[in-house]
Design a protein around this motif. Structure first.
Motif, PDB file in Angstrom:
ATOM      1  N   ARG A  47      44.328  52.734  36.971  1.00  0.00           N
ATOM      2  CA  ARG A  47      43.988  51.371  37.375  1.00  0.00           C
ATOM      3  C   ARG A  47      43.564  51.340  38.837  1.00  0.00           C
ATOM      4  NH1 ARG A  47      45.549  47.624  33.678  1.00  0.00           N
ATOM      5  NH2 ARG A  47      46.888  48.370  31.978  1.00  0.00           N
ATOM      6  N   GLY A  81      42.261  54.894  42.387  1.00  0.00           N
ATOM      7  CA  GLY A  81      43.110  54.432  41.298  1.00  0.00           C
ATOM      8  C   GLY A  81      44.469  55.090  41.306  1.00  0.00           C
ATOM      9  N   VAL A 102      40.203  51.371  35.144  1.00  0.00           N
ATOM     10  CA  VAL A 102      40.513  50.040  34.618  1.00  0.00           C
ATOM     11  C   VAL A 102      40.521  49.052  35.783  1.00  0.00           C
ATOM     12  CG1 VAL A 102      42.249  48.619  33.465  1.00  0.00           C
ATOM     13  CG2 VAL A 102      41.896  51.003  32.746  1.00  0.00           C
ATOM     14  N   GLY A 103      39.739  47.997  35.646  1.00  0.00           N
ATOM     15  CA  GLY A 103      39.617  47.025  36.726  1.00  0.00           C
ATOM     16  C   GLY A 103      38.243  47.024  37.365  1.00  0.00           C
ATOM     17  N   ASP A 159      42.514  45.332  43.487  1.00  0.00           N
ATOM     18  CA  ASP A 159      42.871  45.687  42.116  1.00  0.00           C
ATOM     19  C   ASP A 159      41.718  45.485  41.146  1.00  0.00           C
ATOM     20  OD1 ASP A 159      42.853  42.887  41.654  1.00  0.00           O
ATOM     21  OD2 ASP A 159      44.996  42.751  42.084  1.00  0.00           O
TER      22      ASP A 159
END
Length: 497
Positions: A386, A381, A285-286, A421
């Protein structure tokens, strides 16, 4: 890039113009070569990184006339050979110098439907301006006559005067042409075919028209109002525009001809399938493709937080992988969306970077941090999946590869981690396979691009193609050139039917 105010640049230009006008515009070649190249006025970097307004502000009248007066009016016009649509460059530039902007834009529009777009985003420095005699005489392509900026100037001048005239359309021919996609190649085809009196329908998968010009190029480089104005010109010509229509799903290409009665089809669906690095962590995610990131920001106006119809990640430290114009667009967009730090990671040096010099300089001015001779090895991550960082390798340049650029060679043991991030992958695009999967008999090459001849004719009768679906990811003006040739072939075929 200039940090001089627009007012100061205009004042300097007015003084030079007074001397030119005092001589009736009649100058020796040596005098023209001595005229300083006019800088483009820009928004202040500290301000523009916090807004989406256009960065380049455009020439003043005085600047445009001074810049145009630098042209040597070459008889052999080498600049024209570098223009994919063969604009009458010498003549429209001469008209600007003579203060006849109406004549200048009329000359351009004989060849180009999108001068306000091309004047902003086309790489003139590697096309028309690369062949400019002024630049060659001064031994610096950056000192060539600023053809693109002059094209933009008269296009903007026309828009400010009044509503642009609608091109004349011949009497109805009874023939129907379908145009798939609404990018630059498709818009040119729609206009040129409609001029001949043929019924034209444009089918667009998105809810708005303009293709990559709308969803791929940020507002700060190409205002959406300019693209919309060109689309409205087509509508005024009688072109039918159908949104939310995915050819290959809503209707197949063959159905358009066999069931809907179209006498010809032009495919201009672009190259919108993003490439990825295929490294560990790209599913975290990201991680975004530049396509998705820019589409959310541009087409869906994700920068209007609290009002936008689409969400976008609240990023603070962003890594952008790539070195082309799309990478610059993604990095500069991330700043405008509120990122504190933006790193652009490229595995070669600035010399090999394919992005336009102007875009690179703008990105640096706005605070994008460039990490040259670096590349991502893996994305890191946390337990929630993430992004927390990106592990990179350092590189050095070896021998030239197939592209002619020196190949990057990894330096063993040089790994380091950047805490981020968000990661945006901007390493190129391929063709969406949908048309290929649903159109038997249409020939494609190994890269997934449609195979066609110089006139855009494909392996299927009555089917033509052009733009990025044929070229791979290319430029607006190259796509327009292909669209113009395909339209001429379509018109010729229909005239004999």
């Amino acid at each position: 890039m200039s940090t001089v105010s627009p007012e100061e640049l205009n004042d300097k230009a007015q003084k030079i113009l007074a001397d030119i006008d005092a001589k009736g515009g009649v100058l020796k070649a040596s005098e023209r070569l001595a005229i300083p190249a006019q800088e483009m006025p820009n928004q202040d970097p500290g301000q523009r990184r916090h807004n989406t307004d256009e960065v380049a502000l455009g020439y003043s009248v005085a600047q445009a006339r001074v810049e145009a007066s630098r042209c040597l009016q070459c008889k052999n016009q080498p600049c024209v050979a570098g223009c994919p649509v063969s604009l009458p460059i010498r003549d429209f530039v001469s008209a600007i110098a003579a203060n006849d902007f109406g004549k200048a834009i009329a000359l351009i529009k004989e060849k180009s439907l999108l001068p306000a777009v091309c004047g902003r985003v086309c790489p003139q420095e590697s096309q028309c301006q690369a062949s400019c005699t002024v630049g060659k005489s001064l031994k610096d392509v950056d000192k060539a006559v600023a053809i693109g900026r002059l094209e933009r100037f008269v296009a903007d001048w026309e828009r400010e005067q009044s509503q642009a005239p609608v091109p004349e359309v011949k009497p109805a021919s009874g023939k129907k042409v379908a145009v798939v996609g609404s990018g630059p190649a498709s818009l040119v085809v729609a206009a040129d075919v409609r001029r001949e009196g043929h019924d034209v329908t444009v089918f667009e998968a998105f809810h708005k028209f303009g293709g990559v010009m709308l969803y791929g190029i940020p507002e700060f480089r190409l205002p959406k109002a300019i693209v919309s104005a060109e689309v409205e010109t087509l509508r005024a010509m009688g072109v039918k525009l159908i949104p939310n229509f995915l050819v290959g799903r809503t209707r197949t290409l063959q159905d358009l001809m066999d069931k809907d009665g179209f006498d010809a089809v032009f495919v201009g669906t672009g190259a919108g399938l993003p490439h990825f690095m295929n490294i560990e962590g790209e599913n975290l995610v990201g991680v975004f493709s530049a396509n998705e990131y820019l589409t959310r920001a541009n087409l869906m106006r994700a920068y209007e937080k609290g009002r936008a119809a689409t969400p976008i990640v609240d990023a603070h430290r962003v890594a952008v992988l790539g070195g082309g114009n799309v990478a610059m667009d993604a990095a500069r967009t991330a700043l405008r969306l509120g990122a504190d730090e933006v790193y652009l990671i490229y595995r070669r040096t600035a010399k090999e970077m394919p992005a336009r010099v102007e875009e690179v300089e703008h990105a640096k001015e706005e605070g994008v941090q460039f990490h040259m001779l670096r590349n991502a090895k893996r994305i890191l991550g946390d337990e929630q999946g993430r992004v927390t960082g990106i592990e990179c390798l350092c590189y050095e340049l070896g021998e030239p590869d197939a592209s002619g650029r020196r190949a990057p060679v990894a330096i063993a043991g040089s790994e380091f981690v950047l805490p981020v991030d968000t990661v945006i992958v901007a390493i190129g695009n391929g063709s969406n396979p949908l048309i290929r999967q649903t159109t038997p008999g249409l020939e494609f090459n190994k890269r997934g691009n449609i195979v066609c001849d110089e006139s855009g004719r494909t392996s299927l009768a009555k089917v033509f193609a052009g733009g990025d679906i044929v070229l791979g990811a290319a430029t607006v003006i190259l796509a327009m050139g292909q669209g113009r040739r395909a339209a001429a072939a379509i018109n010729d075929m229909l005239s004999k039917a």
